[in-house]
Write an enzyme that holds these catalytic residues in place. Sequence first.
Site, PDB file in Angstrom:
ATOM      1  N   GLU A   1      -6.526   8.090  17.523  1.00  0.00           N
ATOM      2  CA  GLU A   1      -7.204   9.408  17.573  1.00  0.00           C
ATOM      3  C   GLU A   1      -8.095   9.581  16.347  1.00  0.00           C
ATOM      4  O   GLU A   1      -9.230  10.058  16.445  1.00  0.00           O
ATOM      5  CB  GLU A   1      -6.169  10.548  17.626  1.00  0.00           C
ATOM      6  CG  GLU A   1      -5.386  10.643  18.931  1.00  0.00           C
ATOM      7  CD  GLU A   1      -4.305   9.579  19.074  1.00  0.00           C
ATOM      8  OE1 GLU A   1      -3.840   9.042  18.045  1.00  0.00           O
ATOM      9  OE2 GLU A   1      -3.925   9.273  20.215  1.00  0.00           O
TER      10      GLU A   1
ATOM     11  N   GLN B   1       0.858  -1.200   0.000  1.00  0.00           N
ATOM     12  CA  GLN B   1       0.000   0.000   0.000  1.00  0.00           C
ATOM     13  C   GLN B   1       0.891   1.245   0.000  1.00  0.00           C
ATOM     14  O   GLN B   1       1.674   1.438   0.937  1.00  0.00           O
ATOM     15  CB  GLN B   1      -0.866  -0.045   1.267  1.00  0.00           C
ATOM     16  CG  GLN B   1      -1.871   1.057   1.394  1.00  0.00           C
ATOM     17  CD  GLN B   1      -2.548   1.010   2.759  1.00  0.00           C
ATOM     18  OE1 GLN B   1      -2.056   0.375   3.691  1.00  0.00           O
ATOM     19  NE2 GLN B   1      -3.675   1.683   2.886  1.00  0.00           N
TER      20      GLN B   1
ATOM     21  N   GLU C   1      -8.975  -2.041   5.172  1.00  0.00           N
ATOM     22  CA  GLU C   1      -7.762  -2.169   5.980  1.00  0.00           C
ATOM     23  C   GLU C   1      -8.112  -2.190   7.467  1.00  0.00           C
ATOM     24  O   GLU C   1      -7.621  -3.009   8.227  1.00  0.00           O
ATOM     25  CB  GLU C   1      -6.807  -1.000   5.685  1.00  0.00           C
ATOM     26  CG  GLU C   1      -5.542  -1.059   6.524  1.00  0.00           C
ATOM     27  CD  GLU C   1      -4.578   0.085   6.249  1.00  0.00           C
ATOM     28  OE1 GLU C   1      -5.031   1.178   5.834  1.00  0.00           O
ATOM     29  OE2 GLU C   1      -3.363  -0.115   6.433  1.00  0.00           O
TER      30      GLU C   1
ATOM     31  N   SER D   1       0.764   6.629   2.468  1.00  0.00           N
ATOM     32  CA  SER D   1       1.351   7.652   3.350  1.00  0.00           C
ATOM     33  C   SER D   1       2.562   8.313   2.711  1.00  0.00           C
ATOM     34  O   SER D   1       3.291   7.692   1.925  1.00  0.00           O
ATOM     35  CB  SER D   1       1.791   7.021   4.672  1.00  0.00           C
ATOM     36  OG  SER D   1       0.723   6.361   5.275  1.00  0.00           O
TER      37      SER D   1
HETATM   38  C1  LIG Z   1       3.699  -0.471  11.405  1.00  0.00           C
HETATM   39  C2  LIG Z   1       3.141   0.502  10.433  1.00  0.00           C
HETATM   40  C3  LIG Z   1       2.832   0.081   9.153  1.00  0.00           C
HETATM   41  C4  LIG Z   1       2.339   0.987   8.217  1.00  0.00           C
HETATM   42  N1  LIG Z   1       2.103   0.536   6.951  1.00  0.00           N
HETATM   43  C5  LIG Z   1       1.714   1.421   6.004  1.00  0.00           C
HETATM   44  C6  LIG Z   1       1.573   0.999   4.646  1.00  0.00           C
HETATM   45  O1  LIG Z   1       1.775  -0.176   4.319  1.00  0.00           O
HETATM   46  N2  LIG Z   1       1.229   1.917   3.717  1.00  0.00           N
HETATM   47  C7  LIG Z   1       0.998   3.211   4.037  1.00  0.00           C
HETATM   48  O2  LIG Z   1       0.679   3.985   3.133  1.00  0.00           O
HETATM   49  N3  LIG Z   1       1.127   3.659   5.315  1.00  0.00           N
HETATM   50  C8  LIG Z   1       1.490   2.787   6.296  1.00  0.00           C
HETATM   51  N4  LIG Z   1       1.645   3.215   7.598  1.00  0.00           N
HETATM   52  C9  LIG Z   1       1.471   4.634   7.902  1.00  0.00           C
HETATM   53  C10 LIG Z   1       0.269   4.980   8.742  1.00  0.00           C
HETATM   54  O3  LIG Z   1      -0.910   4.871   7.991  1.00  0.00           O
HETATM   55  C11 LIG Z   1       0.488   6.385   9.297  1.00  0.00           C
HETATM   56  O4  LIG Z   1       1.605   6.323  10.159  1.00  0.00           O
HETATM   57  C12 LIG Z   1      -0.706   6.903  10.053  1.00  0.00           C
HETATM   58  O5  LIG Z   1      -1.778   7.142   9.191  1.00  0.00           O
HETATM   59  C13 LIG Z   1      -0.384   8.191  10.832  1.00  0.00           C
HETATM   60  O6  LIG Z   1       0.204   9.128  10.008  1.00  0.00           O
HETATM   61  P1  LIG Z   1       1.561   9.861  10.443  1.00  0.00           P
HETATM   62  O7  LIG Z   1       2.539   8.809  10.866  1.00  0.00           O
HETATM   63  O8  LIG Z   1       1.957  10.779   9.357  1.00  0.00           O
HETATM   64  O9  LIG Z   1       1.198  10.692  11.752  1.00  0.00           O
HETATM   65  P2  LIG Z   1       0.455  12.105  11.805  1.00  0.00           P
HETATM   66  O10 LIG Z   1      -0.714  12.092  10.893  1.00  0.00           O
HETATM   67  O11 LIG Z   1       1.468  13.181  11.622  1.00  0.00           O
HETATM   68  O12 LIG Z   1      -0.086  12.113  13.288  1.00  0.00           O
HETATM   69  C14 LIG Z   1       0.748  12.453  14.430  1.00  0.00           C
HETATM   70  C15 LIG Z   1      -0.122  12.433  15.674  1.00  0.00           C
HETATM   71  O13 LIG Z   1      -1.158  13.440  15.552  1.00  0.00           O
HETATM   72  C16 LIG Z   1      -2.445  12.843  15.736  1.00  0.00           C
HETATM   73  N5  LIG Z   1      -3.413  13.483  14.850  1.00  0.00           N
HETATM   74  C17 LIG Z   1      -3.247  13.801  13.540  1.00  0.00           C
HETATM   75  N6  LIG Z   1      -4.387  14.354  13.041  1.00  0.00           N
HETATM   76  C18 LIG Z   1      -5.289  14.383  14.047  1.00  0.00           C
HETATM   77  C19 LIG Z   1      -6.635  14.837  14.152  1.00  0.00           C
HETATM   78  N7  LIG Z   1      -7.290  15.359  13.101  1.00  0.00           N
HETATM   79  N8  LIG Z   1      -7.268  14.684  15.356  1.00  0.00           N
HETATM   80  C20 LIG Z   1      -6.613  14.146  16.421  1.00  0.00           C
HETATM   81  N9  LIG Z   1      -5.320  13.708  16.388  1.00  0.00           N
HETATM   82  C21 LIG Z   1      -4.676  13.825  15.209  1.00  0.00           C
HETATM   83  C22 LIG Z   1      -2.266  11.391  15.361  1.00  0.00           C
HETATM   84  O14 LIG Z   1      -3.238  10.557  15.965  1.00  0.00           O
HETATM   85  C23 LIG Z   1      -0.860  11.104  15.868  1.00  0.00           C
HETATM   86  O15 LIG Z   1      -0.889  10.800  17.239  1.00  0.00           O
HETATM   87  C24 LIG Z   1       2.131   2.333   8.572  1.00  0.00           C
HETATM   88  C25 LIG Z   1       2.422   2.761   9.881  1.00  0.00           C
HETATM   89  C26 LIG Z   1       2.925   1.862  10.790  1.00  0.00           C
HETATM   90  C27 LIG Z   1       3.243   2.339  12.187  1.00  0.00           C
END
Ligand SMILES: Cc1cc2nc3c(=O)[nH]c(=O)nc-3n(C[C@H](O)[C@H](O)[C@H](O)COP(=O)(O)OP(=O)(O)OC[C@H]3O[C@@H](n4cnc5c(N)ncnc54)[C@H](O)[C@@H]3O)c2cc1C
Length: 414
Positions: free
Chosen positions: A383, A126, A244, A129
């Site tokens: 969240e 996928q 998912e 991100s």
């Molecule tokens: C083990 C693992 C596997 C993954 N595999 C994939 C994959 O295969 N493909 C892929 O595309 N992605 C993948 N991801 C990515 C994952 O989808 C993202 O990490 C996730 O969506 C959070 O995005 P971010 O890391 O950019 O954090 P951010 O979006 O920057 O968030 C940071 C913090 O802010 C909080 N936050 C953000 N917006 C809000 C809001 N509106 N209200 C309240 N709180 C908020 C979040 O909850 C979090 O605590 C994976 C992540 C992990 C950890």
Amino acid sequence: MTLDIRTTTNTDATSADPERTSVDEALAALLAAHDPATESAVEFRGNQYDAGLAWVHFPVGFGGLAVRPDLQKVVDQRLRAAGAPEPDPASFFLALAGPTIVTHGTDEQRRRFLRPMFTAEERWCQLFSEPGAGSDFAGLATKAVRDGDEWVVNGQKVWNTIAHLADWGMLVTRSNPEAPKHKGMTYFALDMRSPGVEVLPLRQITGEAEFNEVFLSDVRIPDANRIGAEGEGWRVSLTTLMNERNAIGGGGGTTPKRGSGPIAAAVQIWQQLPADRRTPAPLDRLMRLWVRAECQRLTNIRAGGNRKVGNPGPEGSVSKLAMAELNKDILELCVDLLGADGMVGYDYTFRRPASLSPEGIENGVGHAFLRVRANSIEGGTSEIMRNILGEQVLGLPGEPRVDKDVPWINVPRS
Ligand SMILES: Cc1cc2nc3c(=O)[nH]c(=O)nc-3n(C[C@H](O)[C@H](O)[C@H](O)COP(=O)(O)OP(=O)(O)OC[C@H]3O[C@@H](n4cnc5c(N)ncnc54)[C@H](O)[C@@H]3O)c2cc1C
């Protein structure tokens, strides 16, 4: 064209159930002609697909029988009892890509992609991100520019689980920067071996690099591999994301046994503790978690039985949220029960795994304790699950979304 994979449900237990009958007949014919215990996994799963028993709610000719989705459990249980192999864990993303392609893809794309995906001859990853777009995935910046019958793609994706093993990627891009963010996205099936695709490992807290970063430099994608219409990438992505959440939360797979999974590890550790450490306070913690695990299991079974459409809705976020928090609490108890022993005997060497497990319990408690930290991030954070539940299930007021109608190009970003 978008295919509605809605099916009707026969709720009258006393009347005939033609959908169940057609599943039973297909199962009998499959098992009469093919022995899952002796055929290779690829061969048997290919035959299962051809019999319409891969995803029973998919259309006939595309791995299904066009019957209600809860009948898949009947298939899975019967085939497991007959000795069918478990699906390859590294093919986890078929639970996301399959429903997306059958719902939004063309017949040609369904024919091309679904069967090898189900047999695990072709694995998927996928590519959603980006460094600047996770929770706010609709803000993504990877650029796709049309050039005749092809698209030229440039950008960076991140946290891409199993991308190092994948043949295909579910790729979402920004095709129209002038449109508001949800409206200028386009979804593709990306051949991961295309020139310009570079997959680099990212090491996790567990030591292993289950996920990767993926760089896309002048990658050319045929327009024939566009899934859904140009500019419809957000709508297509929602199908992927809801499936998912369901897959991670346990709402999509086979029914686990009572007391299985991480809670089984906690019970086993408890039983092996010396008598003087089996005191009432940790026992109380263990029992509370056991009850939560059983409630989660039963809720998933009930939700699966009630589901009348192939694609799960926002309620899939319930099990995703509950499972993420439960797994963290269970593994924390395991490590607490182990005491000092919980801190040693863990292999932190760098490795790129050949499979994927969101619970990680197969690799021992030390690994699982670290791996499940990711459960409340991957597939949407806890969240974000609470936001979705509040707004779409409970009907609470939505968050302010100031950039919703602004052209993506004018939205400030870092
Ligand atoms: C083990 C693992 C596997 C993954 N595999 C994939 C994959 O295969 N493909 C892929 O595309 N992605 C993948 N991801 C990515 C994952 O989808 C993202 O990490 C996730 O969506 C959070 O995005 P971010 O890391 O950019 O954090 P951010 O979006 O920057 O968030 C940071 C913090 O802010 C909080 N936050 C953000 N917006 C809000 C809001 N509106 N209200 C309240 N709180 C908020 C979040 O909850 C979090 O605590 C994976 C992540 C992990 C950890």
